[in-house]
Each structure stands twice: as C-alpha cells, then as structure tokens.
Design a protein around this motif. Structure first.
Motif, PDB file in Angstrom:
ATOM      1  N   LYS A  28      13.292  -7.531   4.284  1.00 41.17           N
ATOM      2  CA  LYS A  28      13.088  -6.714   2.995  1.00 41.17           C
ATOM      3  C   LYS A  28      11.827  -6.392   3.317  1.00 41.17           C
ATOM      4  CE  LYS A  28      16.104  -9.009  -0.388  1.00 41.17           C
ATOM      5  NZ  LYS A  28      16.301  -9.771  -1.737  1.00 41.17           N
ATOM      6  N   TRP A  29      11.455  -5.640   4.197  1.00 47.04           N
ATOM      7  CA  TRP A  29      10.083  -4.955   4.780  1.00 47.04           C
ATOM      8  C   TRP A  29       9.103  -6.107   4.693  1.00 47.04           C
ATOM      9  CZ3 TRP A  29      10.201   0.266   6.236  1.00 47.04           C
ATOM     10  CH2 TRP A  29      11.560   0.862   6.072  1.00 47.04           C
ATOM     11  N   GLY A  30       9.408  -7.246   5.162  1.00 46.89           N
ATOM     12  CA  GLY A  30       8.488  -8.252   5.168  1.00 46.89           C
ATOM     13  C   GLY A  30       8.308  -9.264   3.892  1.00 46.89           C
ATOM     14  N   GLN A  31       8.760  -8.495   2.970  1.00 51.35           N
ATOM     15  CA  GLN A  31       8.294  -9.349   1.588  1.00 51.35           C
ATOM     16  C   GLN A  31       9.408 -10.382   1.132  1.00 51.35           C
ATOM     17  OE1 GLN A  31       7.582  -6.110  -1.529  1.00 51.35           O
ATOM     18  NE2 GLN A  31       8.196  -4.836   0.176  1.00 51.35           N
ATOM     19  N   MET A  60       2.930  -9.315   1.618  1.00 50.09           N
ATOM     20  CA  MET A  60       2.846  -9.385   0.133  1.00 50.09           C
ATOM     21  C   MET A  60       2.605  -7.860  -0.696  1.00 50.09           C
ATOM     22  SD  MET A  60       0.935 -12.931  -0.887  1.00 50.09           S
ATOM     23  CE  MET A  60       1.637 -14.636  -0.728  1.00 50.09           C
ATOM     24  N   TRP A  61       3.767  -7.253  -0.377  1.00 47.61           N
ATOM     25  CA  TRP A  61       3.676  -5.872  -1.040  1.00 47.61           C
ATOM     26  C   TRP A  61       4.709  -6.143  -2.193  1.00 47.61           C
ATOM     27  CZ3 TRP A  61      -0.052  -3.343   0.982  1.00 47.61           C
ATOM     28  CH2 TRP A  61      -0.462  -3.397   2.717  1.00 47.61           C
ATOM     29  N   TRP A  62       4.531  -7.146  -2.970  1.00 49.06           N
ATOM     30  CA  TRP A  62       5.268  -7.219  -4.146  1.00 49.06           C
ATOM     31  C   TRP A  62       4.837  -6.559  -5.190  1.00 49.06           C
ATOM     32  CZ3 TRP A  62       3.936 -13.318  -3.758  1.00 49.06           C
ATOM     33  CH2 TRP A  62       4.477 -13.725  -2.512  1.00 49.06           C
ATOM     34  N   THR A  63       5.665  -5.898  -6.089  1.00 49.32           N
ATOM     35  CA  THR A  63       5.430  -5.097  -7.402  1.00 49.32           C
ATOM     36  C   THR A  63       4.703  -6.015  -8.414  1.00 49.32           C
ATOM     37  OG1 THR A  63       7.636  -5.428  -8.330  1.00 49.32           O
ATOM     38  CG2 THR A  63       7.174  -3.275  -7.016  1.00 49.32           C
ATOM     39  N   ASP A  64       5.269  -7.413  -8.284  1.00 54.15           N
ATOM     40  CA  ASP A  64       4.735  -8.261  -9.068  1.00 54.15           C
ATOM     41  C   ASP A  64       3.604  -9.153  -8.161  1.00 54.15           C
ATOM     42  OD1 ASP A  64       3.751 -10.593 -10.577  1.00 54.15           O
ATOM     43  OD2 ASP A  64       5.750 -11.483 -10.767  1.00 54.15           O
ATOM     44  N   GLY A  65       2.209  -8.721  -8.134  1.00 51.11           N
ATOM     45  CA  GLY A  65       1.357  -9.294  -7.617  1.00 51.11           C
ATOM     46  C   GLY A  65       0.184  -9.851  -8.366  1.00 51.11           C
ATOM     47  N   SER A  66       0.762 -10.663  -9.268  1.00 50.83           N
ATOM     48  CA  SER A  66      -0.025 -11.388 -10.200  1.00 50.83           C
ATOM     49  C   SER A  66      -0.360 -12.807  -9.718  1.00 50.83           C
ATOM     50  CB  SER A  66       0.786 -11.943 -11.320  1.00 50.83           C
ATOM     51  OG  SER A  66       1.607 -12.827 -10.996  1.00 50.83           O
ATOM     52  N   GLY A  67      -1.662 -13.299 -10.016  1.00 50.11           N
ATOM     53  CA  GLY A  67      -2.254 -14.520  -9.428  1.00 50.11           C
ATOM     54  C   GLY A  67      -1.013 -15.734  -9.699  1.00 50.11           C
ATOM     55  N   ALA A  68      -0.429 -15.543 -10.959  1.00 50.79           N
ATOM     56  CA  ALA A  68       0.492 -16.861 -11.190  1.00 50.79           C
ATOM     57  C   ALA A  68       1.790 -16.389 -10.026  1.00 50.79           C
ATOM     58  CB  ALA A  68       0.966 -16.571 -12.551  1.00 50.79           C
ATOM     59  N   ALA A 126      -2.954  -6.043   0.802  1.00 53.78           N
ATOM     60  CA  ALA A 126      -3.985  -5.141   0.245  1.00 53.78           C
ATOM     61  C   ALA A 126      -4.300  -5.285  -1.039  1.00 53.78           C
ATOM     62  CB  ALA A 126      -3.723  -3.733   0.614  1.00 53.78           C
ATOM     63  N   GLN A 127      -4.616  -4.112  -1.724  1.00 54.02           N
ATOM     64  CA  GLN A 127      -5.319  -4.345  -3.246  1.00 54.02           C
ATOM     65  C   GLN A 127      -4.161  -4.059  -4.132  1.00 54.02           C
ATOM     66  OE1 GLN A 127      -7.974  -1.224  -4.406  1.00 54.02           O
ATOM     67  NE2 GLN A 127      -7.675  -0.040  -2.583  1.00 54.02           N
ATOM     68  N   HIS A 128      -3.078  -3.590  -3.617  1.00 55.42           N
ATOM     69  CA  HIS A 128      -1.785  -3.103  -4.443  1.00 55.42           C
ATOM     70  C   HIS A 128      -0.595  -2.886  -3.726  1.00 55.42           C
ATOM     71  CE1 HIS A 128      -2.607   0.883  -3.120  1.00 55.42           C
ATOM     72  NE2 HIS A 128      -3.775   0.933  -3.818  1.00 55.42           N
ATOM     73  N   ALA A 129       0.362  -2.917  -4.429  1.00 56.06           N
ATOM     74  CA  ALA A 129       1.720  -2.732  -3.711  1.00 56.06           C
ATOM     75  C   ALA A 129       1.722  -0.982  -3.002  1.00 56.06           C
ATOM     76  CB  ALA A 129       2.868  -2.679  -4.368  1.00 56.06           C
ATOM     77  N   VAL A 130       2.828  -0.677  -2.123  1.00 60.40           N
ATOM     78  CA  VAL A 130       3.042   0.343  -1.649  1.00 60.40           C
ATOM     79  C   VAL A 130       3.381   1.419  -2.735  1.00 60.40           C
ATOM     80  CG1 VAL A 130       4.208   1.797   0.272  1.00 60.40           C
ATOM     81  CG2 VAL A 130       3.333  -0.384   0.725  1.00 60.40           C
ATOM     82  N   TYR A 131       4.550   1.078  -3.525  1.00 61.06           N
ATOM     83  CA  TYR A 131       5.043   1.860  -4.584  1.00 61.06           C
ATOM     84  C   TYR A 131       4.363   2.111  -5.571  1.00 61.06           C
ATOM     85  CZ  TYR A 131       8.421   3.372  -8.101  1.00 61.06           C
ATOM     86  OH  TYR A 131       9.044   3.919  -8.996  1.00 61.06           O
ATOM     87  N   GLU A 132       4.046   3.043  -5.977  1.00 58.47           N
ATOM     88  CA  GLU A 132       3.424   3.702  -7.115  1.00 58.47           C
ATOM     89  C   GLU A 132       1.831   3.019  -7.207  1.00 58.47           C
ATOM     90  OE1 GLU A 132       6.857   4.216 -10.680  1.00 58.47           O
ATOM     91  OE2 GLU A 132       5.660   2.191 -10.576  1.00 58.47           O
TER      92      GLU A 132
END
Length: 396
Positions: free
Chosen positions: A249-252, A277-285, A307-313
């Motif tokens: 899944k593209w590394g995720q 970690m290109w997750w759309t849910d990149g929360s600390g939890a 990075a600082q955010h996901a690739v999508y949006e």
C-alpha cells in the motif's frame, strides 16, 4: 490497527512516485489503499524509505538465520549479550537481533537520518556535496534512491561517498514503487554479479532496501511468499547484509507488517520492516498506538519515510511528526525523514512542501525540516549517535 491511507495513482514511467493521489479507506477500513510517494519536479522524482530497528532482546548464540532461510551465517548475530551490553564478537557487518540493529562490533544503532533522491541529482549520482550537507545535521544514515538502470560502478561511488561522510548508506531501488509484479525484477538487479560484488565490498557498513513501496493492494499470503522468495534469492547470491522490507500500500500498510512480519522474521531474522507514514490519519494517538503495537510484537520496525503531512490533499492531513520523534526515543525506533530537498518534490509544492531544505544545504533547512533535523528536543542533532565503527573504521 486498520488505518485510512492515501493512494498514488500515477503509473507513468517518468513519474515513479505518482503525482496524482486519491483518498481511499479514509474511514479506517482495512482495505484502504496505500499512499503515493512524492515526485520530483523534473517529473521523474520519487520517494524513498528509511530504516531502523527498535527494541528487543540481546542476541544469543545461534540467533542468526537458519540454513533453511537462505541467510548467510556470516551475518547472523554473534554470541554475547547484544543490546543488553557485554562482550559481543565482531561480525562481518550490521545484523538485526530481536528488534534492534547492531553494527559489526555489537553496538546497538538507532537510525536517525534523511532520504535523498540521489539518482536524480542535477550534479550527478555520486551524492556530493549533498552527503556533506546532510552530515552536518549529525545524521547517522542516509537512504539513497537508486534505479535498476544505473551501473554497479555508480552504486559503488554513491555508497563510498556516503561512508566518507560517516553516514550509514541504505540503498533502495525505486523502479517498482506501487507495482507488486515488478518485485522479481528488483532482485534480478541485486543479484547481478557486479552488484553483488559492490555489496560484498561494503558489507561491513551497508543496508539494502530491496524495493521502495513495492505494491499497492497485496494480500498477506502473496506479500509473504513474494518477500520470502526475494530474501532467499538474495541470500543465495551471497548477500549477507540486513535487508529492509517496505510495507505494501505504497509503504503504508503497517497492519500487514504486524500480521505477516513475524513470519518473515522467522524466515530470516536479519531484516528490518519499514513503514512509510503517509497516513491520512497522522494524529499523535494513531502514531503512538501503531508504534506500541509493533513493539509489543517485537518487530524490527523502522519508519522509512514521513513528512509534515500526507501526500493526498497535503495540509488537510497533517502528520504529527513531533509525536513520532518523541515516541521513537521512548520506544527506540529508527526513522528517516522525506526528503532532504536537493531534488525538489513535485507534490504539495504550494501547500506545505516536503523538502526539508530550500536548496539542499544545511544552511537552507527551514520549517518542519529544521525542526526534525536540528531544533526539536528529539531531532536528528539531539538524538543521533554514530556507531564507533562508522566514525573510526574499527571496533572500540
């Protein structure tokens, strides 16, 4: 835990990362597909993954790969106390013992570094002066993006130059990003006699990442069988260094690493499992939970890209990288940030760039990149330790 992922849709051979992304599985469904990595502005850029190992028990005599796994015994853990301290015999190179990566002298190593798209550098593929600039952060590793079309001589040069800057080179092949069917072709490259010779030349200090983000949706059985075959082929060719295995899944897909990873470790203990970690849910939890679950399974997990955010949006899906840095210290997990920036990323340029630097120099570090590399309490500069063998070329 099931996560929501982003997916890279670009399959153009000139855009290995896939610049166009769709959101799928945002509700956390296990079937959510993986995220695309970042593309270079030249249209041929891509992402890369990192490697590191986490906690675990010290190595014991005979804890190396069994003969049935195809792993060479020379890279197995030597008798001794390993991560717990004490006398450890020198081995031929890095080795994974439990959750931890150790150098050839038995010193535990937590990887702290960055990715760089060396293969697309305008100045050439030798990695200079970029490795010199990366080394100023105190990083102990660099993940080198490479392609199967490149020569063994060029690979040798890039590895040599990374080592000259006291950076542990992790070389990855980018050709099969998102394309599961191309995994065997990557192994074809690694097992070429001239490439094996380069790996053998540097086997004291080298890690090999078989392929970047190979595969989108790959079921567990196929993923396990495919990588078991790849590992065995490489071991049979005489490659003894630790092998880094990216999630699908593209590394995720950390769920798959948690489900199937133990079977791969049983097949060959001298591997690291890498999640991007290109997750759309990149929360600390979410970050904390997934790292804790992996540690509880005693997985040799590393975070190969973030990075600082996901690739999508882009900025609509922020990634809590400060929590990752903090939890990685607590849980002893290695990581590499994406990406240094001498080759500019194509994605999210107008919405929170992935580039850590403005121009590929240490002086050009900015924003999240400067925090990850220098100013955060858990940054590279504050937590990276270069093993004595890399600093001096010898054991203590």
């Amino acid at each position: 835990m099931a996560l929501g992922f982003t997916v890279g849709c670009g399959d153009d051979s000139d855009d290995p990362q896939g610049a166009a992304q769709d959101a799928t599985g945002a509700g956390g469904g296990a079937s959510g597909t993986g995220g695309g990595a970042t593309g270079a502005t030249s249209g041929s850029g891509g992402d890369a993954s990192g490697s590191a190992a986490t906690s675990g028990s010290g190595a014991t005599s005979g804890s190396g790969a069994t003969s049935g796994s195809g792993a060479a015994t020379s890279s197995s853990a030597a008798s001794g106390t390993g991560a717990g301290g004490g006398e450890v015999e020198e081995t031929t190179g890095f080795s994974v013992r439990g959750r931890f990566l150790h150098d050839r002298c038995g010193e535990k190593v937590l990887l702290r570094g960055v990715n760089e798209m060396v293969v697309w550098l305008a100045s050439g593929t030798d990695g200079l002066p970029e490795f010199q600039e990366i080394a100023k952060t105190g990083a102990n590793t660099v993940r080198i993006v490479w392609l199967t079309e490149k020569s063994a001589a060029g690979l040798d040069e890039a590895i040599t130059n990374a080592l000259s800057q006291k950076l542990i080179p992790i070389v990855e092949l980018h050709d099969a990003t998102g394309k599961w069917e191309l995994l065997p072709s990557l192994v074809d490259y690694w097992t070429k006699p001239e490439v094996v010779a380069v790996i053998k030349k540097h086997e004291q200090n080298l890690l090999v990442n078989i392929g970047n983000e190979v595969g989108d949706v790959v079921d567990n059985a196929a993923w396990e069988a495919g990588y078991k075959q790849a590992i065995t082929r490489m071991r049979d060719a005489g490659i003894t260094v630790p092998l880094v295995i990216d999630a699908s899944k593209w590394g995720q897909n950390i769920d798959q690493l948690q489900a199937v990873g133990p079977a791969l470790v049983a097949h060959d203990p001298n591997i690291l499992l890498s999640v991007h970690m290109w997750w759309t849910d990149g929360s600390g939890a979410t970050i904390t939970r997934e790292l804790q679950e992996s540690v509880a399974l005693n997985l040799p997990l590393m975070v190969g890209e973030f990075a600082q955010h996901a690739v999508y949006e882009c900025s609509q899906h922020p990634f809590d990288y400060k929590t990752l840095l903090a939890r990685s210290v607590e849980l002893e997990v290695g990581w590499l940030a994406w990406s240094w920036g001498a080759v500019e990323n194509g994605d999210c340029q107008d919405d929170g760039p992935f580039d850590m630097t403005t121009d590929g120099t240490f002086a050009g570090l900015t924003g999240w990149g400067r925090e990850v590399a220098v100013t955060d309490p858990n940054s590279i500069q504050n937590t990276s330790v270069r093993p004595h063998s890399i600093e001096t070329g010898s054991c203590r």
